[in-house]
Structure formats: C-alpha cells, structure tokens
Design an enzyme around this catalytic site. Structure first.
Site, PDB file in Angstrom:
ATOM      1  CE  LYS B  92      -4.682  41.304  94.285  1.00  0.00           C
ATOM      2  NZ  LYS B  92      -5.062  40.271  93.314  1.00  0.00           N
ATOM      3  N   GLY B 164      -8.074  47.167  87.817  1.00  0.00           N
ATOM      4  CA  GLY B 164      -7.980  48.588  88.099  1.00  0.00           C
ATOM      5  C   GLY B 164      -8.501  49.482  86.996  1.00  0.00           C
ATOM      6  NE  ARG B 176     -17.522  36.173  74.854  1.00  0.00           N
ATOM      7  CZ  ARG B 176     -18.715  35.610  74.632  1.00  0.00           C
ATOM      8  NH1 ARG B 176     -18.806  34.337  74.291  1.00  0.00           N
ATOM      9  NH2 ARG B 176     -19.812  36.312  74.782  1.00  0.00           N
ATOM     10  N   GLY B 246     -12.220  43.926  92.456  1.00  0.00           N
ATOM     11  CA  GLY B 246     -11.095  44.670  93.028  1.00  0.00           C
ATOM     12  C   GLY B 246     -11.499  46.080  93.336  1.00  0.00           C
ATOM     13  CB  SER B 247     -10.518  49.217  91.688  1.00  0.00           C
ATOM     14  OG  SER B 247      -9.250  48.644  91.494  1.00  0.00           O
TER      15      SER B 247
END
Lengths: 182, 305
Positions: B92, B164, B176, B246-247
């Site tokens: 990132k 997160g 959507r 991610g987390s």
C-alpha cells in the site's frame, strides 16, 4: 474463447464433473493455490487418471506448471498433476515489472506470429524426448510444448483474443473423439 | 534431457502495457488477497492458499485503534515479505503519494494499492498511475469513482467497504452500487450517456465502453470488513471477481484455519454446503466494530474522491 469457437465449455470444480469432459483447459492463476484446492476437493487424483487415460489437456501459465512432471522453485509441499515430461521454473522472469508481451514465431500455427502475454510466467527449463517444442524466446527459453494429449504454454493466448492455440487444442480433442475415418 | 536450437522470427517485446498490468489481476480472479504486516504472516497466508498478499505497516483494525498517521511499510519488511513467499506481493501507498509508489516499484512489488486505509498524502490529486510500469489497484465506493481511477491508470479496482471493522455492510453497499450503476448504463440509450457521464463525473469514453460491454475493463475485487467465509462467499455471489481480507484473518483467534476456510468459501461461493463445512470450528472471529458506531470523520471509505 472456446465457446466462440463452437465448443461447449463448462467450469470444473468437482471430481464428478470430470467424467463428462472431452478435454480440459487449466488456465492461468496461482499454481500453488490450484494444487491445494485440487487436492482438498478430491480433484487431483481423478485428473491424474484422466490424463493418463489420454484426456486432452491444455495448460496456460499456472496450468502449464500443473501439467509438468517437475517444478523448480515450488513452494514447500507443492505437487502437480504431471503428465508432461518437462521441468518448469515458476515465475522465471521476476516480479510483475518484468512481465511483458511479445510476438512469437510458431510455425505449427501458421506464418503469422502469435501475440503472447507473459505474466509472472514460468519457462520450460528442460524437456525429455517425445516433447515437441512449439515456441521459444529469442534467448532460446522454451515457452510452448506439446506431448501426446497435453499442450502447454507459459503465456496467455486468451488475453489477446488470438484463437489459434485454442483452435489447435480443439483439433486435438476432435481427433480423439472422432478419429479420422480413412 | 535434450537441448533445442534457437529460432528467431520473434517480434519485439513490451513491458508495462495495460494488457500486462490488467492481466495479472485477471490471474487473481476467484482468489483471496490477504493483508500481512510481516514475513511470518505472509507465509501463513501463502500456506492457506492466498493468491497474493498485501504488505502494509499495520492492519486496518490497528490503524483504527492506535490512530496516528499510517504510511507505506518499512522497505525491510517488504523485502522480507517478498523473500518469504512465491505468490505476488502487493503493497500500500498513501493516496497521492507518488514517491511512496516510486519506492515500492523499485522494491519490486507486483502491485501497488493506492489506499484510503493509509493517511492520504494529497487531498486533491491521486497518483498519475500511467507513469508507472508496476500496476495499481485502487478503491472505489461507486462507479464514477472507479472510472476516475481507471482513467488515472488503475489496472484493478476494489470496492472499499469499511476497513478494519469486521462489518461487511459497507462492502455490500459498494459492490451493489457499482454493479447497479453498470447495469443502469447498459440499459441507457446512446443519447443518455452524455448526461450519465456528467453525473458519474467520469470520462465519456469510459462510460460508453461500460455501457457497451456491461462490465468494467479491469478486474473488480471487494474489500473492507470481510471477516468470515460466509462474508467472502456473499461478496462473490454479489458479483465480485475476488476478495481482499484485511484484519479479518490476523485479528481472529485462528488465522491459519480461518484464512484457508475463506479461500475455500471464495472458490465454492455458490455452494452453501461447502461454506457451512469450512465455517465450522474456526474459533473467534475478529471482534468487530459496527460501521454505524464509527463517527463519520473516522470512516476510511470517505477518503478518496
């Protein structure tokens, strides 16, 4: 792409889906993940048997790795389906910034070159007798091979819309399913 | 083993083209990309069947709880991760921080995520991604934002979600929204596309292309709040090409098993019996924060424009 050439193409994720096939394409992706999932879901052993029984299979990039008897730079415990008596090196060109596209001379597919896209691609480092080399880079590294029912390319013809490799593969299937009558 | 003679009717080769940049994302389709902060986590992710890993300084849940400015990872950590795994490594950079991106390209990462999860470095401009040979993935909450990023050179899009949190509702909303806006364009007549482009704040040519093809010209993953195998399968059923986690993995009780379960659920997203099977006995999911409880100024998905 296979559909545009008139073939009936279906995704295969389960062992019971193999029996109905006349041919199989193993596409690009991550070979270590293909290996794990194909073993976890019981696909690997039936596929090995089908390959041994003569099922035509075309592997591109990660698919080529899955068809190779020997993989250099595999992750710990990585296995392949095998069938092609070759050694391939995974990710042989380096990182993504070393990925490239180029035109390859492939006489078996006609005079016009094939536009080939190499994405974190493997190369074939060695071939046993009986393997036909279809394409090489300028430095001699082998990037397309054929042996009996198996066809493999380190690059992705499907990304460029060039149908000749798939056409060539469909001919292999047709010759097996509908042998010439003369 | 026999040697073969070298031919030489080949043409010239080209690096860093759109086809090559977008192509790598094509090869990740159907897969799971996992956030990792060090080499050990990267190895766990690879072992679990991740198709790529995303290197960052702290996972979003920690950025959220610890606060402060979140930046690109230390190059030593990125080198360590590249050395530890054979799958593609993404990393990132802050929005607009083109020098972090230059550094990541030199380090040899395979993809750069210009990410709202880190603190933005420029509140006006995103990175001019055409200048780079390495491809970029960018976040988007709607179609207009996705097309602006593609216009700047992004070779892959991920819906943002709310990173997160472990709350998948924003991810659902964004995928959507993007899908329904694409469908709306496809049903418009040609003379309506001029206004549609104005309203989407997106380049007209890209709007016409989407209306004609009914799909983005790049791969669309989803991200932000995915914490369970069922979350991942739902994103796939909503039309995502793949999932970023991610987390959700390394903030859970059993990262290795949860990671492997999310991979399997992503592959068999349309088979509830597989999703049920892999969801058993995974232990604690990440605790999670409801997005509604996060005050608006602290919502990461509102970064970027």
């Amino acid at each position: 792409m296979l559909r545009s050439l008139g073939a009936d193409a279906v995704p295969v994720r389960r062992p019971e889906e193999i029996a109905d096939l006349d041919g199989l394409v193993i596409p690009g992706g991550e070979s270590s993940v293909m290996d794990k999932l194909s073993r976890a879901f019981g696909l690997a052993e039936p596929l090995k048997s089908a390959i041994a029984a003569g099922l035509p299979v075309y592997g591109t990039c990660a698919g080529l790795i899955m068809l190779a008897d020997t993989v250099l730079d595999a992750i710990a415990g990585q296995q392949t389906l095998g069938g092609l008596p070759i050694s391939v090196r995974r990710n042989a060109f380096g990182n993504q910034i070393d990925s490239f596209e180029t035109d390859l001379a492939i006489p078996e597919l006609g005079d016009a070159t094939v536009h080939a896209v190499f994405i974190r691609a493997p190369v074939v480092e060695a071939v046993e007798d009986g393997v036909t080399v279809l394409a090489q880079l300028d430095d001699g590294r082998i990037v397309a091979v054929e042996s009996q029912n198996l066809l493999g390319t380190a690059f992705h013809p499907e990304v460029t819309g060039d149908t000749r490799f798939h056409q060539y593969f469909l001919h292999k299937i047709r010759d097996r399913v509908l042998p010439p009558v003369d | 083993m026999s040697t073969v003679e070298t031919p030489s009717q080949n043409g010239r080769s080209e690096h860093g083209s759109s086809r090559v940049k977008r192509g790598l994302a094509e090869m990740l389709k159907g897969g799971v990309i996992m956030d990792v902060v060090n080499a050990e986590q990267a190895r766990i992710a690879e072992e679990a069947g991740a198709v790529a890993v995303m290197a960052l300084e702290r996972v979003p849940a920690d950025i959220r709880s610890q606060g402060g400015v979140a930046r690109m990872s230390d190059p030593d950590l990125i080198d360590g991760i590249i050395g530890a795994v054979s799958i593609p490594v993404m990393a990132k950079a802050r929005i607009g921080h083109f020098v972090e991106a230059q550094v990541l390209q030199v380090l040899g990462v395979d993809y750069i995520d210009e990410s709202e999860v880190l603190s933005p470095a420029d509140y006006v401009n995103h990175i001019d991604k055409w200048k780079f040979q390495v491809p970029f993935v960018c976040g988007a909450t709607n179609l207009g934002e996705a097309l602006r990023r593609i216009n700047e050179g992004a070779a892959m899009i991920r819906s943002k979600g709310e990173a997160g949190t472990g709350d998948v509702s924003e991810a659902t909303k964004h995928i959507r929204k993007i899908k329904s806006e694409i469908a709306a364009l496809s049903s418009m007549s040609k003379d309506e596309l001029y206004v549609a482009a104005k309203e989407l704040q997106a380049p007209y040519d890209l709007v016409v292309e989407i209306a004609e093809t009914g799909t983005l010209p790049v791969v669309l993953f989803t991200a932000g709040g995915v914490a369970t195998p069922a979350d991942a399968a739902m994103m796939m059923q909503l039309g995502a090409d793949g999932v970023f986690v991610g987390s959700g993995v390394f903030k859970s009780g059993n990262p290795a098993e949860r990671a492997a379960a999310i991979v399997k659920a992503t592959t068999f997203y349309d088979d509830p019996s597989v999703v049920a099977e892999v969801s058993r006995g995974l232990g604690e999911a990440m605790v999670g924060i409801n997005v509604a409880d996060v005050p608006a100024p602290h919502r990461l998905s509102e970064r970027g424009w």
